[in-house]
Design a protein around this motif. Structure first.
Motif, mmCIF file in Angstrom:
data_model
loop_
_atom_site.group_PDB
_atom_site.id
_atom_site.type_symbol
_atom_site.label_atom_id
_atom_site.label_comp_id
_atom_site.label_asym_id
_atom_site.label_seq_id
_atom_site.Cartn_x
_atom_site.Cartn_y
_atom_site.Cartn_z
ATOM 1 N N ALA A 179 12.989 -10.577 -12.725
ATOM 2 C CA ALA A 179 12.182 -11.282 -11.733
ATOM 3 C C ALA A 179 11.262 -10.298 -11.020
ATOM 4 O O ALA A 179 11.640 -9.162 -10.747
ATOM 5 C CB ALA A 179 13.086 -11.978 -10.716
ATOM 6 N N ALA A 180 10.062 -10.730 -10.715
ATOM 7 C CA ALA A 180 9.108 -9.902 -9.984
ATOM 8 C C ALA A 180 9.594 -9.714 -8.553
ATOM 9 O O ALA A 180 10.152 -10.629 -7.951
ATOM 10 C CB ALA A 180 7.742 -10.567 -9.983
ATOM 11 N N VAL A 181 9.405 -8.527 -8.033
ATOM 12 C CA VAL A 181 9.805 -8.219 -6.660
ATOM 13 C C VAL A 181 8.654 -8.569 -5.733
ATOM 14 O O VAL A 181 7.513 -8.177 -5.967
ATOM 15 C CB VAL A 181 10.164 -6.719 -6.520
ATOM 16 C CG1 VAL A 181 10.488 -6.383 -5.085
ATOM 17 C CG2 VAL A 181 11.322 -6.368 -7.436
ATOM 18 N N ARG A 182 8.959 -9.323 -4.706
ATOM 19 C CA ARG A 182 7.946 -9.704 -3.728
ATOM 20 C C ARG A 182 7.584 -8.486 -2.892
ATOM 21 O O ARG A 182 8.461 -7.727 -2.482
ATOM 22 C CB ARG A 182 8.493 -10.814 -2.828
ATOM 23 C CG ARG A 182 7.441 -11.493 -1.994
ATOM 24 C CD ARG A 182 8.027 -12.705 -1.314
ATOM 25 N NE ARG A 182 8.998 -12.330 -0.327
ATOM 26 C CZ ARG A 182 8.832 -12.534 0.988
ATOM 27 N NH1 ARG A 182 7.768 -13.130 1.422
ATOM 28 N NH2 ARG A 182 9.755 -12.154 1.827
ATOM 29 N N ARG A 183 6.316 -8.265 -2.632
ATOM 30 C CA ARG A 183 5.862 -7.117 -1.838
ATOM 31 C C ARG A 183 5.068 -7.600 -0.638
ATOM 32 O O ARG A 183 4.319 -8.569 -0.728
ATOM 33 C CB ARG A 183 4.966 -6.214 -2.676
ATOM 34 C CG ARG A 183 5.684 -5.583 -3.832
ATOM 35 C CD ARG A 183 4.790 -4.607 -4.565
ATOM 36 N NE ARG A 183 5.423 -4.130 -5.763
ATOM 37 C CZ ARG A 183 6.294 -3.143 -5.812
ATOM 38 N NH1 ARG A 183 6.625 -2.507 -4.713
ATOM 39 N NH2 ARG A 183 6.831 -2.782 -6.951
ATOM 40 N N ILE A 184 5.254 -6.908 0.482
ATOM 41 C CA ILE A 184 4.495 -7.208 1.694
ATOM 42 C C ILE A 184 4.200 -5.878 2.377
ATOM 43 O O ILE A 184 5.040 -4.983 2.408
ATOM 44 C CB ILE A 184 5.276 -8.175 2.633
ATOM 45 C CG1 ILE A 184 4.414 -8.578 3.813
ATOM 46 C CG2 ILE A 184 6.596 -7.584 3.071
ATOM 47 C CD1 ILE A 184 4.987 -9.724 4.632
ATOM 48 N N SER A 185 3.008 -5.725 2.902
ATOM 49 C CA SER A 185 2.649 -4.465 3.554
ATOM 50 C C SER A 185 3.350 -4.363 4.909
ATOM 51 O O SER A 185 3.614 -5.374 5.573
ATOM 52 C CB SER A 185 1.133 -4.371 3.747
ATOM 53 O OG SER A 185 0.711 -5.229 4.785
ATOM 54 N N SER A 186 3.651 -3.145 5.302
ATOM 55 C CA SER A 186 4.303 -2.944 6.600
ATOM 56 C C SER A 186 3.389 -3.386 7.737
ATOM 57 O O SER A 186 3.870 -3.891 8.750
ATOM 58 C CB SER A 186 4.701 -1.476 6.779
ATOM 59 O OG SER A 186 3.559 -0.644 6.698
ATOM 60 N N HIS A 187 2.093 -3.236 7.564
ATOM 61 C CA HIS A 187 1.151 -3.673 8.610
ATOM 62 C C HIS A 187 1.237 -5.180 8.827
ATOM 63 O O HIS A 187 1.245 -5.657 9.952
ATOM 64 C CB HIS A 187 -0.282 -3.280 8.236
ATOM 65 C CG HIS A 187 -0.512 -1.813 8.287
ATOM 66 N ND1 HIS A 187 -0.682 -1.060 7.150
ATOM 67 C CD2 HIS A 187 -0.561 -0.949 9.325
ATOM 68 C CE1 HIS A 187 -0.839 0.203 7.493
ATOM 69 N NE2 HIS A 187 -0.756 0.308 8.802
ATOM 70 N N ARG A 188 1.323 -5.910 7.736
ATOM 71 C CA ARG A 188 1.439 -7.367 7.844
ATOM 72 C C ARG A 188 2.797 -7.764 8.411
ATOM 73 O O ARG A 188 2.911 -8.676 9.226
ATOM 74 C CB ARG A 188 1.227 -7.995 6.475
ATOM 75 C CG ARG A 188 1.201 -9.484 6.518
ATOM 76 C CD ARG A 188 0.786 -10.049 5.198
ATOM 77 N NE ARG A 188 0.882 -11.500 5.243
ATOM 78 C CZ ARG A 188 0.847 -12.275 4.202
ATOM 79 N NH1 ARG A 188 0.689 -11.761 3.003
ATOM 80 N NH2 ARG A 188 0.959 -13.569 4.316
ATOM 81 N N LEU A 189 3.845 -7.072 7.994
ATOM 82 C CA LEU A 189 5.197 -7.367 8.450
ATOM 83 C C LEU A 189 5.338 -7.118 9.948
ATOM 84 O O LEU A 189 5.895 -7.942 10.681
ATOM 85 C CB LEU A 189 6.196 -6.518 7.671
ATOM 86 C CG LEU A 189 7.670 -6.805 7.872
ATOM 87 C CD1 LEU A 189 8.011 -8.211 7.421
ATOM 88 C CD2 LEU A 189 8.499 -5.801 7.101
ATOM 89 N N LEU A 190 4.827 -5.994 10.420
ATOM 90 C CA LEU A 190 4.949 -5.647 11.840
ATOM 91 C C LEU A 190 3.892 -6.336 12.704
ATOM 92 O O LEU A 190 4.054 -6.419 13.924
ATOM 93 C CB LEU A 190 4.854 -4.133 12.022
ATOM 94 C CG LEU A 190 6.050 -3.349 11.469
ATOM 95 C CD1 LEU A 190 5.736 -1.867 11.420
ATOM 96 C CD2 LEU A 190 7.290 -3.603 12.298
ATOM 97 N N ALA A 191 2.830 -6.813 12.106
ATOM 98 C CA ALA A 191 1.768 -7.566 12.800
ATOM 99 C C ALA A 191 1.259 -6.848 14.050
ATOM 100 O O ALA A 191 1.141 -7.444 15.108
ATOM 101 C CB ALA A 191 2.254 -8.973 13.139
#
Length: 69
Positions: free
Chosen positions: A29-41
């Motif tokens: 399965a593909a691993v979902r990725r999110i940038s730390s900038h978006r995560l911390l907002a």
């Protein structure tokens, strides 16, 4: 009439393995990725609730991430 020919053997390298399978050829399965900038907002800390516990994700002055319970 005699026919003289050359036997030519071609060896073929294995085709490249798709990135979505493991060494055994099992789909992964593909691993979902999110940038730390978006995560911390724009904030420097985020609280993650997991199985009844709270974890703190902090952005340090040096730009590194620390996860503590």
């Amino acid at each position: 009439m005699s026919t003289t020919g050359t036997l030519l053997t071609l060896s073929q390298s294995a085709p490249p393995r798709p990135s979505n399978v493991d060494d055994a050829g099992t789909p992964v399965a593909a691993v979902r990725r999110i940038s730390s900038h978006r995560l911390l907002a724009g904030e420097r800390e985020l609280v993650i609730q997991h199985m009844g516990s709270e974890y703190h994700l902090r952005l340090t002055r040096n730009g590194k991430l620390i996860l503590t319970k």
